[in-house]
Enzyme design. Structure first.
Site, short mmCIF file in Angstrom:
data_model
loop_
_atom_site.label_atom_id
_atom_site.label_comp_id
_atom_site.label_asym_id
_atom_site.label_seq_id
_atom_site.Cartn_x
_atom_site.Cartn_y
_atom_site.Cartn_z
N ASP A 52 -24.49 -39.29 24.47
CA ASP A 52 -23.88 -40.13 23.57
C ASP A 52 -22.35 -40.45 24.10
O ASP A 52 -21.66 -41.23 23.40
CB ASP A 52 -23.87 -39.44 22.19
CG ASP A 52 -23.53 -38.08 22.17
OD1 ASP A 52 -22.84 -37.40 23.12
OD2 ASP A 52 -23.43 -37.41 20.81
N SER A 53 -21.95 -39.80 25.20
CA SER A 53 -20.75 -40.30 25.86
C SER A 53 -20.87 -41.75 26.05
O SER A 53 -19.79 -42.19 26.32
CB SER A 53 -20.40 -39.35 27.22
OG SER A 53 -21.69 -39.36 27.94
N ASP B 14 -29.72 -38.04 24.04
CA ASP B 14 -28.86 -37.31 22.89
C ASP B 14 -28.94 -37.94 21.82
O ASP B 14 -29.24 -38.96 21.42
CB ASP B 14 -27.14 -37.52 23.32
CG ASP B 14 -26.58 -36.39 23.79
OD1 ASP B 14 -26.96 -35.37 23.67
OD2 ASP B 14 -25.53 -36.86 24.15
N LYS C 269 -31.66 -33.89 23.33
CA LYS C 269 -30.54 -33.13 23.56
C LYS C 269 -29.70 -33.09 22.07
O LYS C 269 -29.58 -34.20 21.36
CB LYS C 269 -29.44 -33.34 24.48
CG LYS C 269 -28.37 -32.26 24.78
CD LYS C 269 -27.65 -32.21 25.59
CE LYS C 269 -26.46 -33.36 25.81
NZ LYS C 269 -25.62 -33.29 24.59
N GLU D 193 -26.69 -30.80 19.68
CA GLU D 193 -25.47 -29.97 19.81
C GLU D 193 -25.43 -29.16 18.59
O GLU D 193 -25.82 -28.97 17.42
CB GLU D 193 -24.19 -30.90 19.71
CG GLU D 193 -23.77 -31.73 20.77
CD GLU D 193 -22.73 -32.66 20.63
OE1 GLU D 193 -21.64 -31.96 19.80
OE2 GLU D 193 -22.33 -33.53 21.62
N GLU E 228 -20.50 -26.23 27.67
CA GLU E 228 -19.57 -27.12 27.75
C GLU E 228 -18.12 -26.29 27.63
O GLU E 228 -17.99 -25.91 26.84
CB GLU E 228 -19.63 -28.45 26.99
CG GLU E 228 -18.36 -29.45 27.56
CD GLU E 228 -18.70 -30.76 26.95
OE1 GLU E 228 -19.77 -31.18 26.41
OE2 GLU E 228 -17.75 -31.70 26.96
O1 KIV Z 1 -22.86 -37.11 26.06
C1 KIV Z 1 -22.71 -36.43 27.24
O2 KIV Z 1 -22.44 -37.25 28.18
C2 KIV Z 1 -22.89 -35.01 27.31
C3 KIV Z 1 -22.44 -34.38 28.41
C4 KIV Z 1 -21.13 -34.25 28.35
C5 KIV Z 1 -23.00 -33.06 28.60
O3 KIV Z 1 -23.32 -34.33 26.17
#
Ligand code: KIV
EC number: 2.1.2.11
Length: 262
Positions: free
Chosen positions: A44-45, A83, A113, A115, A182
């Protein structure tokens, strides 16, 4: 052969480091996959690196699905993990099932993924894995909690270190196939990596983890702001600006395009 969670497990057991990078569109995903990485994370980055938001919170499920579909069209070999965006899985178990289910049904991603490792999230991970949805966990600095945690290192006192370790263990017990660690101290990441049977993937967590992940925009020099632990391997931002300036000069001086003779 396609990389699967089982492949990653074998890599841990044979101490072969797992290479992970993020991708947000077809072009980047194709190049990253062709370079031979093991895992491609549609993180989600992408909210920041592809959509220009201040943090990861605003990205919608629809946007994640749209970008994950594009990434999957470019990937033949790597395991694609997508994510779950902020507040599309934390509200209730049924919300999490619905969101993870949409990602697996509407894209070609093979895993999701999420969190956090607090008890409610552990229940969610247990249910998702029971339903056959491969889950990658993420503890330590969890960017979706930016307004409570900030972007500071986690686990650097005894209380926090115990909490992060317990979260990682609980994620493994709930059925997660890997855990992102992280921005935690390297020694803590080492302890967690030794305690877990599943692979740990570090970012800002030292080199004892079973694998590493970087945001590809940071690696390529495309990010406006990179975290202190990222490594930039290329200044693609400058290469692009230089190329665009050369093109602009050529157009303004009528050097481009050449006149084709019929
Ligand atoms: O969103 C992302 O890119 C991430 C990585 C920093 C692991 O969760």
């Amino acid at each position: 052969m396609r990389v699967t969670p089982r492949t990653l497990q074998k890599y841990k057991e044979t101490a072969r480091p797992i290479v992970t990078l993020t991708a947000w569109d077809y072009a980047i995903a194709r190049l990253v996959d062709q370079a031979g990485v093991d895992v491609i994370l549609v993180g989600d980055s992408l909210a920041m690196v592809a959509l220009g938001y201040e943090n990861t919170l605003p990205v919608s499920l629809e946007a994640m699905i749209h970008h994950t579909q594009a990434v999957c069209r470019g990937v033949e070999k790597a395991l694609v993990v997508s994510d779950l965006p902020f507040l599309t899985y934390q509200e209730s178990l049924s919300q999490a099932i619905n969101t993870a289910g949409r990602i697996l049904k509407e894209t070609a991603a093979q895993a999701i993924k999420l969190e956090g490792g607090h008890p409610a999230m552990i229940d969610t991970v247990a249910r998702l894995t029971q339903l056959g949805i491969p889950v990658m966990g993420h503890v330590g600095l969890t960017p979706q909690s930016v307004h409570t945690l900030g972007y500071r290192q986690q686990g650097n006192n005894e209380l926090e270190a115990t909490r992060v370790t317990q979260e990682a263990i609980s994620l493994e017990q709930a059925g997660a196939f890997a855990v992102v660690l992280e921005h935690i101290p390297a020694t803590l990441a080492q302890t967690i990596t030794e305690k877990l049977a599943i692979p740990t993937i570090g970012i800002g967590a030292g080199n004892y983890c079973d694998g590493q992940v970087l945001v590809t925009a940071d690696l390529l020099g495309l990010s406006e702001k990179s975290p202190p632990f990222a490594k930039q391997y290329l200044d693609l931002g400058k290469l692009i600006t230089d190329a665009v300036q050369s093109y602009s000069d050529d157009v303004r001086t009528r050097q481009f395009p050449p006149n084709l003779v019929p």
